[in-house]
Design an enzyme around this catalytic site. Structure first.
Site, PDB file in Angstrom:
ATOM      1  N   TYR A  70       0.838  -1.205   0.000  1.00  0.00           N
ATOM      2  CA  TYR A  70       0.000   0.000   0.000  1.00  0.00           C
ATOM      3  C   TYR A  70       0.871   1.253   0.000  1.00  0.00           C
ATOM      4  O   TYR A  70       0.578   2.226  -0.688  1.00  0.00           O
ATOM      5  CB  TYR A  70      -0.915   0.005   1.228  1.00  0.00           C
ATOM      6  CG  TYR A  70      -1.950   1.101   1.165  1.00  0.00           C
ATOM      7  CD1 TYR A  70      -3.220   0.840   0.636  1.00  0.00           C
ATOM      8  CD2 TYR A  70      -1.660   2.393   1.579  1.00  0.00           C
ATOM      9  CE1 TYR A  70      -4.165   1.841   0.543  1.00  0.00           C
ATOM     10  CE2 TYR A  70      -2.593   3.408   1.490  1.00  0.00           C
ATOM     11  CZ  TYR A  70      -3.854   3.125   0.972  1.00  0.00           C
ATOM     12  OH  TYR A  70      -4.784   4.124   0.869  1.00  0.00           O
ATOM     13  N   PHE A 123      -7.261  19.832 -24.434  1.00  0.00           N
ATOM     14  CA  PHE A 123      -8.058  18.653 -24.743  1.00  0.00           C
ATOM     15  C   PHE A 123      -9.332  18.732 -23.895  1.00  0.00           C
ATOM     16  O   PHE A 123      -9.347  19.411 -22.871  1.00  0.00           O
ATOM     17  CB  PHE A 123      -7.266  17.376 -24.442  1.00  0.00           C
ATOM     18  CG  PHE A 123      -8.052  16.158 -24.822  1.00  0.00           C
ATOM     19  CD1 PHE A 123      -8.334  15.913 -26.155  1.00  0.00           C
ATOM     20  CD2 PHE A 123      -8.564  15.316 -23.857  1.00  0.00           C
ATOM     21  CE1 PHE A 123      -9.108  14.825 -26.511  1.00  0.00           C
ATOM     22  CE2 PHE A 123      -9.330  14.222 -24.213  1.00  0.00           C
ATOM     23  CZ  PHE A 123      -9.602  13.977 -25.544  1.00  0.00           C
ATOM     24  N   ASP A 124     -10.399  18.024 -24.305  1.00  0.00           N
ATOM     25  CA  ASP A 124     -11.709  18.281 -23.671  1.00  0.00           C
ATOM     26  C   ASP A 124     -11.775  17.980 -22.171  1.00  0.00           C
ATOM     27  O   ASP A 124     -12.410  18.711 -21.421  1.00  0.00           O
ATOM     28  CB  ASP A 124     -12.881  17.658 -24.450  1.00  0.00           C
ATOM     29  CG  ASP A 124     -12.813  16.152 -24.583  1.00  0.00           C
ATOM     30  OD1 ASP A 124     -11.848  15.547 -24.078  1.00  0.00           O
ATOM     31  OD2 ASP A 124     -13.721  15.575 -25.203  1.00  0.00           O
ATOM     32  N   ASP A 214       0.841  19.165 -20.810  1.00  0.00           N
ATOM     33  CA  ASP A 214      -0.059  18.027 -20.940  1.00  0.00           C
ATOM     34  C   ASP A 214       0.710  17.087 -21.858  1.00  0.00           C
ATOM     35  O   ASP A 214       0.750  17.270 -23.072  1.00  0.00           O
ATOM     36  CB  ASP A 214      -1.394  18.463 -21.537  1.00  0.00           C
ATOM     37  CG  ASP A 214      -2.320  17.277 -21.799  1.00  0.00           C
ATOM     38  OD1 ASP A 214      -1.832  16.123 -21.826  1.00  0.00           O
ATOM     39  OD2 ASP A 214      -3.527  17.491 -21.980  1.00  0.00           O
ATOM     40  N   ALA A 216       0.614  13.860 -22.772  1.00  0.00           N
ATOM     41  CA  ALA A 216       0.058  12.581 -23.233  1.00  0.00           C
ATOM     42  C   ALA A 216       0.846  12.003 -24.410  1.00  0.00           C
ATOM     43  O   ALA A 216       1.115  10.813 -24.459  1.00  0.00           O
ATOM     44  CB  ALA A 216      -1.411  12.756 -23.615  1.00  0.00           C
ATOM     45  N   LYS A 257      -1.319   6.856 -23.651  1.00  0.00           N
ATOM     46  CA  LYS A 257      -0.813   7.135 -25.002  1.00  0.00           C
ATOM     47  C   LYS A 257       0.683   6.780 -25.023  1.00  0.00           C
ATOM     48  O   LYS A 257       1.039   5.637 -25.168  1.00  0.00           O
ATOM     49  CB  LYS A 257      -1.058   8.608 -25.362  1.00  0.00           C
ATOM     50  CG  LYS A 257      -2.528   8.954 -25.648  1.00  0.00           C
ATOM     51  CD  LYS A 257      -3.319   9.222 -24.420  1.00  0.00           C
ATOM     52  CE  LYS A 257      -4.661   9.833 -24.708  1.00  0.00           C
ATOM     53  NZ  LYS A 257      -5.498   9.909 -23.501  1.00  0.00           N
ATOM     54  N   HIS A 448     -21.980  13.738 -27.205  1.00  0.00           N
ATOM     55  CA  HIS A 448     -21.539  12.849 -28.288  1.00  0.00           C
ATOM     56  C   HIS A 448     -21.451  11.388 -27.870  1.00  0.00           C
ATOM     57  O   HIS A 448     -21.574  10.495 -28.697  1.00  0.00           O
ATOM     58  CB  HIS A 448     -20.200  13.326 -28.876  1.00  0.00           C
ATOM     59  CG  HIS A 448     -19.094  13.428 -27.882  1.00  0.00           C
ATOM     60  ND1 HIS A 448     -19.023  14.423 -26.947  1.00  0.00           N
ATOM     61  CD2 HIS A 448     -18.008  12.638 -27.672  1.00  0.00           C
ATOM     62  CE1 HIS A 448     -17.940  14.257 -26.219  1.00  0.00           C
ATOM     63  NE2 HIS A 448     -17.303  13.174 -26.627  1.00  0.00           N
TER      64      HIS A 448
HETATM   65  C1  P61 Z   1      -8.367  10.621 -26.992  1.00  0.00           C
HETATM   66  F1  P61 Z   1     -13.511  11.228 -26.730  1.00  0.00           F
HETATM   67  N1  P61 Z   1      -7.486  11.575 -24.989  1.00  0.00           N
HETATM   68  O1  P61 Z   1      -7.709  11.481 -27.636  1.00  0.00           O
HETATM   69  P1  P61 Z   1      -7.374  10.161 -20.056  1.00  0.00           P
HETATM   70  N2  P61 Z   1      -4.866  15.089 -22.511  1.00  0.00           N
HETATM   71  C2  P61 Z   1      -4.867  14.768 -23.822  1.00  0.00           C
HETATM   72  C3  P61 Z   1      -5.652  13.708 -24.255  1.00  0.00           C
HETATM   73  O2  P61 Z   1      -5.660  13.406 -25.537  1.00  0.00           O
HETATM   74  C4  P61 Z   1      -6.443  12.953 -23.310  1.00  0.00           C
HETATM   75  C5  P61 Z   1      -6.382  13.356 -21.944  1.00  0.00           C
HETATM   76  C6  P61 Z   1      -5.592  14.404 -21.583  1.00  0.00           C
HETATM   77  C7  P61 Z   1      -8.324  10.680 -25.532  1.00  0.00           C
HETATM   78  C8  P61 Z   1      -9.273   9.809 -24.777  1.00  0.00           C
HETATM   79  C9  P61 Z   1     -10.595  10.475 -24.719  1.00  0.00           C
HETATM   80  O3  P61 Z   1     -14.160  12.655 -24.539  1.00  0.00           O
HETATM   81  C10 P61 Z   1     -12.989  11.917 -24.584  1.00  0.00           C
HETATM   82  O4  P61 Z   1      -6.308   9.186 -19.715  1.00  0.00           O
HETATM   83  C11 P61 Z   1      -4.052  15.563 -24.780  1.00  0.00           C
HETATM   84  O5  P61 Z   1      -8.272   9.715 -21.170  1.00  0.00           O
HETATM   85  O6  P61 Z   1      -8.136  10.612 -18.862  1.00  0.00           O
HETATM   86  C12 P61 Z   1      -7.272  11.876 -23.714  1.00  0.00           C
HETATM   87  O7  P61 Z   1      -6.570  11.436 -20.605  1.00  0.00           O
HETATM   88  C13 P61 Z   1      -7.169  12.633 -20.893  1.00  0.00           C
HETATM   89  C14 P61 Z   1     -11.462  10.511 -25.788  1.00  0.00           C
HETATM   90  C15 P61 Z   1     -10.939  11.172 -23.591  1.00  0.00           C
HETATM   91  C16 P61 Z   1     -12.661  11.201 -25.715  1.00  0.00           C
HETATM   92  C17 P61 Z   1     -12.144  11.870 -23.509  1.00  0.00           C
HETATM   93  O8  P61 Z   1      -9.020   9.726 -27.552  1.00  0.00           O
END
Ligand code: P61
Length: 457
Positions: A70, A123-124, A214, A216, A257, A448
């Site tokens: 832990y 990113f969203d 960020d 990723a 990623k 979506h």
């Molecule tokens: C993707 F439709 N991306 O591109 P988590 N920062 C960045 C990302 O690209 C990202 C995250 C943070 C996704 C997955 C995804 O509505 C959606 O590990 C540059 O997914 O939490 C994620 O990282 C978040 C697709 C996420 C979506 C949310 O496909």
């Protein structure tokens, strides 16, 4: 010709193209929403490159070493050493995925409601966490990003003039932090140059504003710097990464990623102060400081994956495979964001389907047709995803109408890429017949994922 895959296949997962009538029935049953399809109904799944990659034999072997203590697990320390070696940041916290990192970091920087957070492009989920913490996200990407045809090498860059003008206009004390997204996902997986990162770092330091990455897809960004930026051709991706992170104060990362794992995230800082504050939220939301919502074995796989993703042969193939798909499409006249980004080909649905107006979601219409045509699942990135203004309820204008074809890492072969291109070219040949869509059900938030549609006649 693309390079052959720099791996051979030790374990296989069967995939199958179900007959066209079954695909038509499946997408009808799904309310014409690709998120409601079962993966068994999909032949080549390009919905996302997030958490969909294949792990290596070294990662699977490392998982056996997972220390599930832990507190103070050896696996945490191995991960921490790796992250410090790559970034130079000694204060490291694991999280369950990228949004977990955003959840624990951003409220510590947005200390008053209404503070701005500036980015090349959010990113969203990051944008959502800025808003949930009471902040105001601002995108300051260069204008070249919006033109899918200009041959500009770093369309992900921050617009430095707008960045500095914004800080001067609104005052340094009203800006919580700057977030540099590498690569810039929302603009098409487009890279940010080292010169732009360095200059952003200088502005951040001059005004005393923290700069966070960020990260990723930071390894893919390093590869583009090596390929395209003068002075970096002879440096290794790891050296480039180290320089890049030297201009910032910390990073948040979805390790799904460029961590080459199916689940996991990271936070890392240069200074102890932010680490301690963030640790205060990590414990209640994610888990204790040395596991952050992950199993010990997950941290082992991540430590190995982070290094594998910086391997030059891996990156050459990875980015090369995405470009290969892009070239096949472009040579056939299919309009795409050019140059191709690091993780996905973004098909320009506005140009592909000029007869479909944004309110009938051309990117989504194209996604449906591509599934029906060849069992290939992409995703809309445009008006549908951007949604409505939460205050006025009006549709927000989207700078792009894309269908994104995101390529999982080390999963598909170049022959699969040819299948994808052939599918899309067939849709292109009958593009005048493709119809727009309208809602039969529109949920209030993150529409979506769960909306349902019908075709407009
Ligand atoms: C993707 F439709 N991306 O591109 P988590 N920062 C960045 C990302 O690209 C990202 C995250 C943070 C996704 C997955 C995804 O509505 C959606 O590990 C540059 O997914 O939490 C994620 O990282 C978040 C697709 C996420 C979506 C949310 O496909």
């Amino acid at each position: 010709m693309p390079r052959g895959e720099p791996f051979k296949i030790k374990m296989v997962e069967p995939i199958r193209l179900i007959p066209r009538e079954e695909r038509e029935a499946a997408i009808r049953r799904a309310g014409y929403n690709i998120f409601a399809l079962r993966s068994s109904e999909v032949y080549i799944d390009l919905l996302t490159d997030s958490g969909t990659g294949a792990m290596s034999q070294e990662q699977w072997a490392a998982m056996m070493r997972g220390d599930e203590a832990y507190a103070g697990a050896a696996s945490y320390f191995r991960l921490r050493e790796t992250v410090e070696a790559i970034t130079g940041y000694p204060y490291v916290l694991p999280t369950h995925q990228g949004r977990g990192a955003e959840r624990v970091v951003l409220p510590n920087l947005i200390t008053r409601p209404g503070m701005y957070v500036l980015s090349n492009m959010f990113f969203d989920t990051t944008r959502a966490h800025v808003q949930l913490a009471g902040g105001r996200p601002v995108d300051l990407v260069v204008p070249e990003a919006a033109d899918t045809e200009t041959e500009y090498p770093f369309k992900g860059n921050m617009d430095l003039n707008r960045l500095e003008a914004f800080i001067q206009e609104h005052g340094r004390e009203n800006i919580a932090c700057i977030v540099m997204t590498v690569t810039n996902n929302s603009a098409g997986g487009q890279p940010v140059s080292m010169a732009n990162i360095r200059a952003t770092g200088e502005i951040a330091r001059r005004y005393g504003i923290p700069l966070l990455f960020d990260a990723a897809r930071y390894a893919e960004n390093c590869w583009f710097i090596k390929q395209r930026e003068p002075g970096y051709a002879d440096k290794s991706p790891r050296e480039i990464a180290r320089e890049m992170f030297s201009y910032g104060d910390g990073m948040m990362m979805s390790a799904k990623k460029d961590g080459l794992v199916n689940i996991g995230g990271l936070v890392a800082f240069r200074d102890q102060e932010l680490y301690e504050k963030v640790g205060g939220l990590l414990v209640p939301y994610e888990g204790f400081l040395t596991y952050g919502g992950l199993a010990g074995r997950d941290m082992e796989a991540m430590a190995v994956g982070l290094m594998e993703a910086l391997d030059a042969d891996y990156l050459a193939h990875r980015v090369g495979q995405v470009e290969y798909l892009g070239r096949l499409l472009r040579d056939a006249g299919v309009p795409i964001q050019w140059p191709v980004g690091g993780h996905a080909v973004f098909v320009d649905a506005k140009k592909f389907l000029p007869h479909i107006p944004p309110e009938q979601f051309p990117g989504h219409a194209l996604t449906i047709e591509t599934y029906i045509e060849g069992g290939v699942r992409g995703v809309e990135v445009g008006s549908l995803m951007i949604g409505r203004d939460p205050e006025t309820g009006k549709q927000l204008p989207s700078p792009f109408e894309f269908m994104r074809l995101a390529i999982p890492r080390r999963v598909y072969t170049s022959r699969h890429m040819e299948d994808v291109a052939e599918t899309l070219i067939r849709v292109y040949q009958r593009r005048e017949k493709v119809r727009g869509v309208r809602f039969t059900y529109e949920p209030k938030v993150l529409r979506h994922f769960t909306a349902r549609f019908e075709f407009v006649d």
